[in-house]
Design a protein around this motif. Structure first.
Motif, PDB file in Angstrom:
ATOM      1  N   LYS A  96      15.869  54.310  42.741  1.00 61.53           N
ATOM      2  CA  LYS A  96      16.672  53.566  41.777  1.00 61.53           C
ATOM      3  C   LYS A  96      17.207  52.276  42.388  1.00 61.53           C
ATOM      4  CE  LYS A  96      18.095  57.812  39.419  1.00 61.53           C
ATOM      5  NZ  LYS A  96      19.241  58.663  39.007  1.00 61.53           N
ATOM      6  N   GLU A  97      17.314  52.270  43.706  1.00 60.83           N
ATOM      7  CA  GLU A  97      17.745  51.091  44.452  1.00 60.83           C
ATOM      8  C   GLU A  97      16.820  50.914  45.649  1.00 60.83           C
ATOM      9  OE1 GLU A  97      20.082  49.169  43.398  1.00 60.83           O
ATOM     10  OE2 GLU A  97      20.935  50.444  41.819  1.00 60.83           O
ATOM     11  N   PHE A  98      16.833  49.713  46.228  1.00 58.30           N
ATOM     12  CA  PHE A  98      15.978  49.498  47.396  1.00 58.30           C
ATOM     13  C   PHE A  98      16.412  50.372  48.571  1.00 58.30           C
ATOM     14  CE2 PHE A  98      14.719  47.295  51.314  1.00 58.30           C
ATOM     15  CZ  PHE A  98      13.346  47.288  51.112  1.00 58.30           C
ATOM     16  N   SER A  99      17.686  50.757  48.583  1.00 58.29           N
ATOM     17  CA  SER A  99      18.168  51.639  49.651  1.00 58.29           C
ATOM     18  C   SER A  99      17.420  52.974  49.645  1.00 58.29           C
ATOM     19  CB  SER A  99      19.671  51.884  49.500  1.00 58.29           C
ATOM     20  OG  SER A  99      19.972  52.447  48.235  1.00 58.29           O
ATOM     21  N   ASP A 100      16.931  53.391  48.465  1.00 58.59           N
ATOM     22  CA  ASP A 100      16.128  54.615  48.393  1.00 58.59           C
ATOM     23  C   ASP A 100      14.789  54.413  49.098  1.00 58.59           C
ATOM     24  OD1 ASP A 100      18.120  55.861  46.824  1.00 58.59           O
ATOM     25  OD2 ASP A 100      17.317  54.917  45.019  1.00 58.59           O
ATOM     26  N   CYS A 101      14.224  53.233  48.944  1.00 60.84           N
ATOM     27  CA  CYS A 101      12.981  52.905  49.654  1.00 60.84           C
ATOM     28  C   CYS A 101      13.226  52.907  51.159  1.00 60.84           C
ATOM     29  CB  CYS A 101      12.466  51.533  49.227  1.00 60.84           C
ATOM     30  SG  CYS A 101      12.086  51.380  47.472  1.00 60.84           S
ATOM     31  N   LYS A 102      14.341  52.324  51.548  1.00 57.68           N
ATOM     32  CA  LYS A 102      14.683  52.257  52.970  1.00 57.68           C
ATOM     33  C   LYS A 102      14.837  53.660  53.557  1.00 57.68           C
ATOM     34  CE  LYS A 102      15.926  49.806  56.621  1.00 57.68           C
ATOM     35  NZ  LYS A 102      16.179  50.884  57.578  1.00 57.68           N
ATOM     36  N   LEU A 133       6.888  47.454  43.298  1.00 58.25           N
ATOM     37  CA  LEU A 133       6.095  46.390  42.677  1.00 58.25           C
ATOM     38  C   LEU A 133       6.595  46.087  41.267  1.00 58.25           C
ATOM     39  CD1 LEU A 133       2.470  47.371  43.787  1.00 58.25           C
ATOM     40  CD2 LEU A 133       3.882  45.510  44.683  1.00 58.25           C
ATOM     41  N   LYS A 134       6.925  47.135  40.526  1.00 62.24           N
ATOM     42  CA  LYS A 134       7.350  46.950  39.139  1.00 62.24           C
ATOM     43  C   LYS A 134       8.779  46.437  39.038  1.00 62.24           C
ATOM     44  CE  LYS A 134       8.066  49.459  34.810  1.00 62.24           C
ATOM     45  NZ  LYS A 134       7.980  50.772  34.113  1.00 62.24           N
ATOM     46  N   GLU A 135       9.709  47.103  39.726  1.00 65.12           N
ATOM     47  CA  GLU A 135      11.126  46.803  39.551  1.00 65.12           C
ATOM     48  C   GLU A 135      11.581  45.571  40.331  1.00 65.12           C
ATOM     49  OE1 GLU A 135      12.938  48.299  37.354  1.00 65.12           O
ATOM     50  OE2 GLU A 135      11.337  49.715  36.843  1.00 65.12           O
ATOM     51  N   LYS A 136      11.005  45.338  41.497  1.00 66.76           N
ATOM     52  CA  LYS A 136      11.460  44.224  42.329  1.00 66.76           C
ATOM     53  C   LYS A 136      10.582  42.979  42.200  1.00 66.76           C
ATOM     54  CE  LYS A 136      15.031  46.256  44.082  1.00 66.76           C
ATOM     55  NZ  LYS A 136      16.402  45.764  43.770  1.00 66.76           N
ATOM     56  N   LEU A 137       9.287  43.182  41.952  1.00 62.65           N
ATOM     57  CA  LEU A 137       8.380  42.033  41.868  1.00 62.65           C
ATOM     58  C   LEU A 137       7.858  41.793  40.457  1.00 62.65           C
ATOM     59  CD1 LEU A 137       6.277  42.549  45.142  1.00 62.65           C
ATOM     60  CD2 LEU A 137       8.436  41.316  44.831  1.00 62.65           C
ATOM     61  N   GLY A 138       8.103  42.733  39.564  1.00 65.54           N
ATOM     62  CA  GLY A 138       7.648  42.569  38.184  1.00 65.54           C
ATOM     63  C   GLY A 138       6.148  42.691  38.024  1.00 65.54           C
ATOM     64  N   ILE A 139       5.481  43.377  38.946  1.00 66.02           N
ATOM     65  CA  ILE A 139       4.022  43.525  38.910  1.00 66.02           C
ATOM     66  C   ILE A 139       3.671  44.905  38.358  1.00 66.02           C
ATOM     67  CG2 ILE A 139       1.917  43.616  40.288  1.00 66.02           C
ATOM     68  CD1 ILE A 139       3.302  41.738  42.288  1.00 66.02           C
ATOM     69  N   THR A 140       2.884  44.925  37.298  1.00 65.88           N
ATOM     70  CA  THR A 140       2.497  46.204  36.683  1.00 65.88           C
ATOM     71  C   THR A 140       0.985  46.385  36.607  1.00 65.88           C
ATOM     72  OG1 THR A 140       2.570  45.193  34.476  1.00 65.88           O
ATOM     73  CG2 THR A 140       4.590  46.243  35.273  1.00 65.88           C
ATOM     74  N   SER A 141       0.236  45.410  37.088  1.00 69.85           N
ATOM     75  CA  SER A 141      -1.218  45.439  36.907  1.00 69.85           C
ATOM     76  C   SER A 141      -1.973  46.062  38.077  1.00 69.85           C
ATOM     77  CB  SER A 141      -1.738  44.010  36.673  1.00 69.85           C
ATOM     78  OG  SER A 141      -1.389  43.172  37.775  1.00 69.85           O
ATOM     79  N   ARG A 142      -1.285  46.395  39.164  1.00 69.02           N
ATOM     80  CA  ARG A 142      -1.978  46.929  40.336  1.00 69.02           C
ATOM     81  C   ARG A 142      -1.995  48.455  40.292  1.00 69.02           C
ATOM     82  NH1 ARG A 142       0.846  42.791  44.728  1.00 69.02           N
ATOM     83  NH2 ARG A 142       0.012  40.897  43.746  1.00 69.02           N
ATOM     84  N   SER A 143      -3.178  49.008  40.505  1.00 71.26           N
ATOM     85  CA  SER A 143      -3.324  50.462  40.458  1.00 71.26           C
ATOM     86  C   SER A 143      -2.690  51.096  41.688  1.00 71.26           C
ATOM     87  CB  SER A 143      -4.808  50.841  40.395  1.00 71.26           C
ATOM     88  OG  SER A 143      -5.481  50.406  41.571  1.00 71.26           O
ATOM     89  N   ILE A 144      -2.094  52.257  41.475  1.00 70.46           N
ATOM     90  CA  ILE A 144      -1.485  53.019  42.566  1.00 70.46           C
ATOM     91  C   ILE A 144      -2.126  54.400  42.583  1.00 70.46           C
ATOM     92  CG2 ILE A 144       0.634  53.983  43.519  1.00 70.46           C
ATOM     93  CD1 ILE A 144       0.734  51.000  43.524  1.00 70.46           C
TER      94      ILE A 144
END
Length: 209
Positions: A96-102, A133-144
């Protein structure tokens, strides 16, 4: 009178009456403790009461332990069935926050931890990359995860771990280690530049965010 004296008694007269008393007696010592404010007799009685309570508690504790041990035996609990808290933490982690990624990246710094929980971490890592990619960079077109034209998938977690182990994106690029990393990922040496592009598209900004 003489006979009474020989038997250890004395006679005291009080007017017209006489009273018989023992000639020898042990004086009662019942001093007061300055700290507790209790007499010696009271302290002795108190200690006896405390000991009685302690003995009762020991009996109760033994009963509880015996009961619990008996109950646990009926559950047939073994080490193989013990709850794995690390796995639970990985699976419950949400982004939900970048701290979760960290938090997840910090877990992955421990290579032994990655080896033990590779499957769980791999899935969670892909979820994290997709969220970033979606929440911080606004990118939704890259497959995961990234998928090649021939259907082969690139393991983003392994790619991340290998690059970090070799010093990061800049070091790997300067030392021309991308072909070796591509080979370690199951590709060919000539796929090194392709793997570098995948790292740049999916992980570079995440690492240096």
């Amino acid at each position: 009178m003489k006979q009474l004296t020989l038997q250890g008694f004395t006679v005291k007269k009080n007017g017209d009456t006489c009273r018989i008393y023992p000639m020898f007696s042990t004086p009662v010592v019942n001093t007061i403790n300055e700290i507790s404010g209790l007499s010696k007799k009271e302290e002795e009685l108190g200690m006896k009461q405390i000991q009685k309570i302690q003995n009762l508690n020991d009996v109760n504790e033994k009963y509880k332990n015996d009961y619990l041990n008996s109950y646990l035996e009926t559950l047939n609990v073994s080490n193989e069935n013990e709850f794995d808290w690390s796995r639970m933490i990985i699976r419950e982690l949400e982004f939900k926050e970048f701290s979760d990624c960290k938090a997840l990246l910090d877990m992955i710094d421990d290579r032994d931890f990655v080896f033990k929980y590779k499957h769980d971490l791999e899935m969670k890592f892909e979820i994290m990359v997709g969220w970033f990619l979606k929440e911080k960079l606004g990118i939704t077109s890259r497959s995961i995860p990234p998928v090649l034209d021939d259907g082969r998938r690139i393991d983003l977690l392994s790619l991340y771990v290998m690059v970090e182990k070799d010093g990061g994106y800049q070091e790997v690029t300067v030392d021309n280690l991308w072909p070796a990393i591509a080979k370690d990922l199951g590709f060919e040496y000539q796929d090194g530049d392709f793997v570098r592009v995948i790292y740049a598209m999916y992980l570079y900004v995440l690492v240096y965010y």
